[in-house]
Design an enzyme around this catalytic site. Structure first.
Site, mmCIF file in Angstrom:
data_model
loop_
_atom_site.group_PDB
_atom_site.id
_atom_site.type_symbol
_atom_site.label_atom_id
_atom_site.label_comp_id
_atom_site.label_asym_id
_atom_site.label_seq_id
_atom_site.Cartn_x
_atom_site.Cartn_y
_atom_site.Cartn_z
ATOM 1 N N ASP A 27 -21.709 59.691 -6.628
ATOM 2 C CA ASP A 27 -20.780 58.233 -6.879
ATOM 3 C C ASP A 27 -20.524 57.957 -5.485
ATOM 4 O OD1 ASP A 27 -19.086 55.932 -8.454
ATOM 5 O OD2 ASP A 27 -17.543 57.490 -7.412
ATOM 6 N N ASP A 29 -17.808 54.934 -4.386
ATOM 7 C CA ASP A 29 -16.552 54.591 -4.147
ATOM 8 C C ASP A 29 -15.652 55.795 -4.788
ATOM 9 O OD1 ASP A 29 -15.211 52.384 -2.683
ATOM 10 O OD2 ASP A 29 -13.831 52.774 -4.296
ATOM 11 N N HIS A 186 -10.712 48.501 -10.502
ATOM 12 C CA HIS A 186 -11.076 49.425 -9.222
ATOM 13 C C HIS A 186 -9.877 49.370 -8.500
ATOM 14 C CE1 HIS A 186 -15.094 49.376 -10.544
ATOM 15 N NE2 HIS A 186 -15.095 48.085 -10.719
ATOM 16 N N LYS A 217 -23.168 53.758 -15.335
ATOM 17 C CA LYS A 217 -22.742 54.713 -15.966
ATOM 18 C C LYS A 217 -21.440 54.280 -16.959
ATOM 19 C CE LYS A 217 -21.550 55.532 -11.480
ATOM 20 N NZ LYS A 217 -20.753 56.065 -10.433
ATOM 21 N N ASP A 242 -15.685 60.733 -9.226
ATOM 22 C CA ASP A 242 -14.262 60.357 -9.178
ATOM 23 C C ASP A 242 -13.465 60.120 -10.306
ATOM 24 O OD1 ASP A 242 -15.091 58.095 -8.353
ATOM 25 O OD2 ASP A 242 -12.980 57.456 -7.932
HETATM 26 N N1 PLP Z 1 -17.808 47.559 -8.980
HETATM 27 C C1 PLP Z 1 -17.179 47.187 -8.269
HETATM 28 C C2 PLP Z 1 -17.049 45.721 -8.125
HETATM 29 C C3 PLP Z 1 -16.193 47.913 -7.200
HETATM 30 O O1 PLP Z 1 -15.578 47.119 -6.368
HETATM 31 C C4 PLP Z 1 -16.414 49.075 -7.307
HETATM 32 C C5 PLP Z 1 -15.627 50.134 -6.327
HETATM 33 O O2 PLP Z 1 -14.990 49.801 -5.434
HETATM 34 C C6 PLP Z 1 -17.102 49.862 -8.355
HETATM 35 C C7 PLP Z 1 -18.052 48.867 -9.258
HETATM 36 C C8 PLP Z 1 -17.458 51.374 -8.509
HETATM 37 O O3 PLP Z 1 -18.275 51.819 -7.625
HETATM 38 P P1 PLP Z 1 -18.709 53.401 -7.829
HETATM 39 O O4 PLP Z 1 -19.513 53.527 -9.152
HETATM 40 O O5 PLP Z 1 -19.475 53.698 -6.487
HETATM 41 O O6 PLP Z 1 -17.332 54.090 -7.857
HETATM 42 CA CA CA Z 2 -16.375 56.260 -7.933
#
Ligand code: PLP
Ligand code: CA
Length: 303
Positions: A27, A29, A186, A217, A242
């Protein structure tokens, strides 16, 4: 049996796990970066895995960038040698779904930004937004005649008119209802939050009485996208994330071993609560392994 999962590992246990797995799904973020800042040690972890012949993929629900922009972001944040082919985002996979699975004939009505639009464009899918009458109202605006799907993603220019138009298109039961992801929110800096795509999808679900098909996901579709492009054995994969409700459930849905890293949203306590709860469905949120940060992988590469 109880107490299965949430195994906090370090040292030689991490080394053994890394040796045992050939495919690492990260993943983004909260795992490899926070917004515009790399998590300390993460670039080194990624490059070390690649150097040791491991296959590394990035599986992100963030639909706001096209994959080519992610390539730049990886580079900017110090991740060298990450290629577009390794990046699976919810917008890219939505475009694949519309093109290869639904084989949509006609237009897609898009609620979403540049990430979604660019991926649709690259997949050769024609789409419309609400640019025809952005200042109109649902009483007087034009509706396109050949909309065969509605795709909802994160949209910081979301309006009531977009919601209303999408609701009209979805009155046709043949019109597909797709969501890039249904993330609720988020974390931002200073305790602020950013509402996620899930809020917009929920609004449309209420207006239409329908349920969106989810691409991101925890739906297994993004893993199917990876499997259709690479020879992956689920037993050889480790999914690192996370957020228990998306990343760990995704791993469980795809039959992958899972690892929670504590640099993001979910904490150990919540994982243990799921593990110890009486509802068997909660077990799908329980990570097999837990680390403080993926930087804990680094000693395993030294010898
Ligand atoms: N969608 C948006 C608009 C976001 O800003 C974020 C995280 O900053 C995510 C989804 C989640 O991303 P990830 O699946 O990489 O945690
Ligand atoms: Ca994440």
């Amino acid at each position: 049996l109880g107490f299965k999962g949430c195994l906090k590992i370090g040292g030689s246990q991490i080394r053994n796990l890394l040796n045992a797995k050939d495919f690492f799904l990260f993943d983004c973020d909260g795992v490899i970066w926070h917004g515009e800042e790399a998590i300390t040690g993460a670039p080194k972890v990624v490059s070390s895995l690649i150097k040791h012949g491991k296959n590394v993929f990035f599986v992100t629900n963030n639909c706001t960038r096209p994959r080519k922009n992610y390539v730049n972001k990886f580079y900017r944040l110090g991740f060298t040698g990450v290629m577009q082919e390794q990046i699976f985002s919810s917008s890219y996979c939505s475009a694949l779904y519309l093109r290869d699975v639904a084989k949509v004939q006609g237009k897609v009505f898009v609620i979403g930004g540049e990430g979604v639009r660019n991926e649709l464009l690259q997949a050769g899918i024609s789409f419309v937004g609400d640019e025809d009458a952005p200042d109109g109202t649902i009483f007087n605006c034009a509706l396109a005649s050949d909309v065969k799907a509605v795709l909802v993603g994160h949209d910081d220019k979301f309006t009531f008119l977009k919601l209303a138009k999408a609701s009209c298109y979805l009155r046709d039961p043949e019109c597909l209802f797709l969501a890039t992801d249904v993330d609720p929110w988020h974390p931002l800096q200073d305790g602020r939050i950013l509402p996620g795509s899930g809020c917009l999808t929920a609004a449309l679900e209420v207006a239409t009485g329908r349920k969106a098909m989810v691409i991101g996901k925890p739906s297994p579709f993004m893993f199917e996208c990876i499997s259709s492009q690479f020879r992956v054995d689920p037993a050889q994969c480790l999914m690192v994330g996370d957020r228990l409700e998306t990343d760990m459930l995704f791993g469980a849905n795809c039959g992958l071993d899972t690892m929670l890293t504590l640099t993001g949203i979910s904490q150990m306590k919540t994982a243990q609560e799921y593990r110890d709860s009486d509802h068997s469905t909660n077990q799908s949120f329980v990570p097999d392994y837990v680390v403080d940060t993926i930087a804990d992988f680094l000693p395993a590469f030294e010898d």
